[in-house]
Design a protein around this motif. Structure first.
Motif, short mmCIF file in Angstrom:
data_model
loop_
_atom_site.label_atom_id
_atom_site.label_comp_id
_atom_site.label_asym_id
_atom_site.label_seq_id
_atom_site.Cartn_x
_atom_site.Cartn_y
_atom_site.Cartn_z
N UNK A 107 -6.75 10.38 -8.92
CA UNK A 107 -6.43 10.89 -10.25
C UNK A 107 -6.69 9.78 -11.28
N UNK A 108 -7.34 10.13 -12.38
CA UNK A 108 -7.54 9.15 -13.45
C UNK A 108 -6.91 9.64 -14.74
N UNK A 109 -6.87 8.78 -15.74
CA UNK A 109 -6.21 9.09 -17.00
C UNK A 109 -6.87 10.28 -17.69
N UNK A 110 -8.20 10.37 -17.62
CA UNK A 110 -8.91 11.46 -18.27
C UNK A 110 -8.47 12.81 -17.72
N UNK A 111 -8.24 12.89 -16.40
CA UNK A 111 -7.78 14.14 -15.80
C UNK A 111 -6.38 14.49 -16.28
N UNK A 112 -5.54 13.49 -16.41
CA UNK A 112 -4.19 13.74 -16.93
C UNK A 112 -4.26 14.29 -18.35
N UNK A 113 -5.09 13.69 -19.18
CA UNK A 113 -5.24 14.16 -20.56
C UNK A 113 -5.77 15.59 -20.58
N UNK A 114 -6.76 15.88 -19.73
CA UNK A 114 -7.31 17.24 -19.66
C UNK A 114 -6.23 18.25 -19.33
N UNK A 115 -5.37 17.93 -18.38
CA UNK A 115 -4.31 18.85 -17.99
C UNK A 115 -3.26 19.00 -19.08
N UNK A 116 -2.95 17.90 -19.76
CA UNK A 116 -2.00 17.98 -20.87
C UNK A 116 -2.55 18.87 -21.99
N UNK A 117 -3.82 18.69 -22.30
CA UNK A 117 -4.45 19.50 -23.36
C UNK A 117 -4.44 20.98 -22.97
N UNK A 118 -4.75 21.26 -21.72
CA UNK A 118 -4.74 22.64 -21.25
C UNK A 118 -3.36 23.26 -21.43
N UNK A 119 -2.33 22.55 -21.00
CA UNK A 119 -0.96 23.06 -21.09
C UNK A 119 -0.53 23.23 -22.55
N UNK A 120 -0.84 22.22 -23.39
CA UNK A 120 -0.44 22.30 -24.79
C UNK A 120 -1.19 23.41 -25.53
N UNK A 121 -2.42 23.65 -25.16
CA UNK A 121 -3.18 24.74 -25.77
C UNK A 121 -2.61 26.08 -25.39
N UNK A 122 -2.28 26.26 -24.12
CA UNK A 122 -1.71 27.52 -23.64
C UNK A 122 -0.38 27.81 -24.33
N UNK A 123 0.45 26.78 -24.49
CA UNK A 123 1.79 26.97 -25.05
C UNK A 123 1.85 26.79 -26.55
N UNK A 124 0.71 26.53 -27.20
CA UNK A 124 0.69 26.38 -28.65
C UNK A 124 1.42 25.14 -29.13
N UNK A 125 1.41 24.07 -28.32
CA UNK A 125 2.13 22.86 -28.70
C UNK A 125 1.24 21.93 -29.50
N UNK A 126 1.87 20.93 -30.11
CA UNK A 126 1.15 19.97 -30.93
C UNK A 126 0.61 18.81 -30.10
N UNK A 127 0.34 17.70 -30.77
CA UNK A 127 -0.25 16.55 -30.10
C UNK A 127 0.71 15.85 -29.16
N UNK A 128 0.18 14.85 -28.45
CA UNK A 128 0.97 14.11 -27.47
C UNK A 128 0.33 12.75 -27.21
N UNK A 129 1.11 11.86 -26.64
CA UNK A 129 0.62 10.56 -26.18
C UNK A 129 0.57 10.54 -24.65
N UNK A 130 -0.39 9.84 -24.11
CA UNK A 130 -0.39 9.48 -22.69
C UNK A 130 -0.35 7.96 -22.62
N UNK A 131 0.67 7.43 -21.99
CA UNK A 131 0.85 5.98 -21.89
C UNK A 131 0.61 5.49 -20.48
N UNK A 132 -0.41 4.68 -20.29
CA UNK A 132 -0.72 4.10 -18.98
C UNK A 132 0.04 2.78 -18.83
N UNK A 133 1.21 2.84 -18.22
CA UNK A 133 2.05 1.66 -18.10
C UNK A 133 1.47 0.62 -17.15
N UNK A 134 0.51 1.04 -16.33
CA UNK A 134 -0.15 0.07 -15.46
C UNK A 134 -0.89 -1.00 -16.24
N UNK A 135 -1.34 -0.66 -17.46
CA UNK A 135 -2.04 -1.66 -18.28
C UNK A 135 -1.10 -2.76 -18.72
#
Length: 449
Positions: free
Chosen positions: A19-47
């Motif tokens: 799993x990479x960060x881009x896939x996580x963002x893709x899934x978040x966007x999909x979920x937020x689009x379906x539910x009509x939600x606004x923006x979000x942050x993805x924080x990679x704490x490994x950095x």
């Protein structure tokens, strides 16, 4: 997964190697689009872990004190606490956040140059004794409200880029340091060291040379007054580019060996803020309105990819300078928007501008950029959004803080363990994210059906 600033109940997705960060963002966007939600942050704490290990390899023995005002989200603070950094706080709330993590007062610096009396009293009550000071009135205020205060005199640094004047917004002159020491002696206030700050815009080696030699002069001056000096704070302004850190160390290290050798007993610290968090966070926003205008003077020079006419697009997104782009009001935005949806390489690009949702003339996020024609509902990604974006609540009434989704790769977690860093409170926040993921609005990530 919740992850709002005021919510200490958060979780961290431990990513499978597939799993990479881009896939996580893709899934978040999909979920937020379906539910009509606004923006979000993805924080990679490994950095944060990678940056800390790099700091130790390059900047040792300079101890980093994290600037809490850069990003005060709970995941960031707990990771950095586990890594053993100190914390530079600019307010009572920031001190309280750090103290709630069990950080000892010796590892907290009250770094605000203009402090409220009530907050100085809070520092005194909770044992935060190291404060910065650059003028007589501030010194007297500290003396009245904090009998155990230990001061770092904040000296001004020369701005090579500015040319003529000293950077005097904060910081005092060498001449005035003597006066401040006289006052401190009369008021029975301890002075234990010096702080200077070199801004991001001025990293010339000569600036560090002058600043460190000036600090040595202040240390020598303090001996005349009988002060025991044991701390040098070389300030903030560190970027997360590895080359920049190595370049700074190449300049600073030999200067410290000359003016503050190890046998001097002086502890050297630095306020590393954006170095840790800037590149760790990506902000995703979507377009809520669109306006096409004609311009006789296009916003951008045309390239071979731009449309032949003078059509310009204004896009309004669901976040702005009264929210996650607040730093845009005082600084230039250093991140370029990336279109999330796929588009053809030969698709025409248009001169575009990006605006926040407030309809305020100040709420301009990007003055001009080249983008393909976008539609309402499309998503834009902003990298390097970890610093100065996750702070105080917006003054714009309708703005809601975007949720933060924390992630970390298994390899980063193992790297943290191998380096000897651990934290019991962090363990309860992790959950495993396999290679097939789907965002759950309440519990974070889960197996796709």
């Amino acid at each position: 997964m919740k992850g709002f600033l005021e919510d200490a109940n958060y979780s961290i997705g431990l990513l499978d190697e597939g799993v990479n960060v881009a896939e996580v963002i893709d899934n978040c966007i999909y979920e937020h689009t379906i539910n009509g939600k606004n923006g979000f942050f993805v924080g990679d704490l490994g950095k944060l872990i990678k940056h800390h290990i790099h700091w130790q390899n390059v900047m040792a023995p300079i101890k980093p004190f994290y600037n809490v005002k850069c990003n005060s989200t709970p995941g960031v603070l707990e990771i950095l606490a586990a890594l053993g950094t100190g914390f530079a706080c600019s307010s009572k709330n920031e001190m309280a956040l750090v103290q709630d993590l069990g950080i000892s007062s010796e590892n907290i610096l009250f770094s605000n140059p203009c402090k409220q009396a009530s907050q100085i009293k809070y520092a005194a009550k909770t044992g935060v004794n190291v404060l910065t000071c650059d003028n007589e009135l501030e010194l007297k205020k500290i003396a009245r409200n904090h009998p155990n205060a230990k001061l770092l005199l904040h000296i001004a640094t020369e701005d090579i880029n500015g040319g003529e004047e000293m950077n005097m917004m904060f910081g005092t002159t060498l001449k005035n340091c003597r006066h401040l020491m006289e006052c401190a002696k009369e008021l029975n206030v301890q002075i234990i060291g010096v702080k200077f700050n070199v801004s991001n815009s001025c990293k010339e080696p000569q600036v560090y040379k002058h600043a460190i030699s000036d600090a040595r002069c202040v240390f020598d001056m303090a001996e005349e007054f009988g002060f025991t000096m044991n701390m040098l704070n070389i300030g903030s302004g560190f970027t997360d580019y590895e080359f920049d850190l190595e370049k700074i160390n190449h300049v600073v290290s030999p200067l410290l060996d000359i003016y503050f050798p190890e046998e001097s007993g002086v502890n050297v610290i630095a306020e590393a803020g954006c170095y840790y968090v800037s590149s760790a966070f990506t902000l995703a926003v979507n377009i809520i309105a669109k306006k096409a205008v004609q311009s006789t003077e296009p916003l951008l020079f045309k390239t071979e990819q731009t449309q032949g006419d003078d059509q310009v697009f204004m896009y309004y997104i669901n976040d702005g300078v009264y929210g996650s782009f607040a730093s845009k009001l005082s600084d230039n935005l250093t991140t370029i928007p990336e279109v999330h949806k796929k588009y053809k390489e030969d698709e025409p690009l248009f001169a575009s501008s990006l605006w926040g949702p407030s309809c305020d003339e100040l709420d301009q996020i990007v003055e001009n950029c080249l983008l393909p024609e976008l539609n309402v509902g499309d998503w834009l990604l902003f990298d390097n959004m970890g610093s100065g974006t996750l702070g105080e609540q917006s003054a714009f009434n309708d703005f809601q803080r975007p949720p933060v989704y924390y992630i970390m790769s298994i390899s980063n977690w193992c790297e943290m363990q191998d380096a000897g860093f651990t934290c019991e409170t962090l363990m309860k926040n992790f959950f495993f994210v396999p290679s097939c993921i789907q965002l759950s609005p309440e519990d974070g990530f889960s197996l796709a059906a």
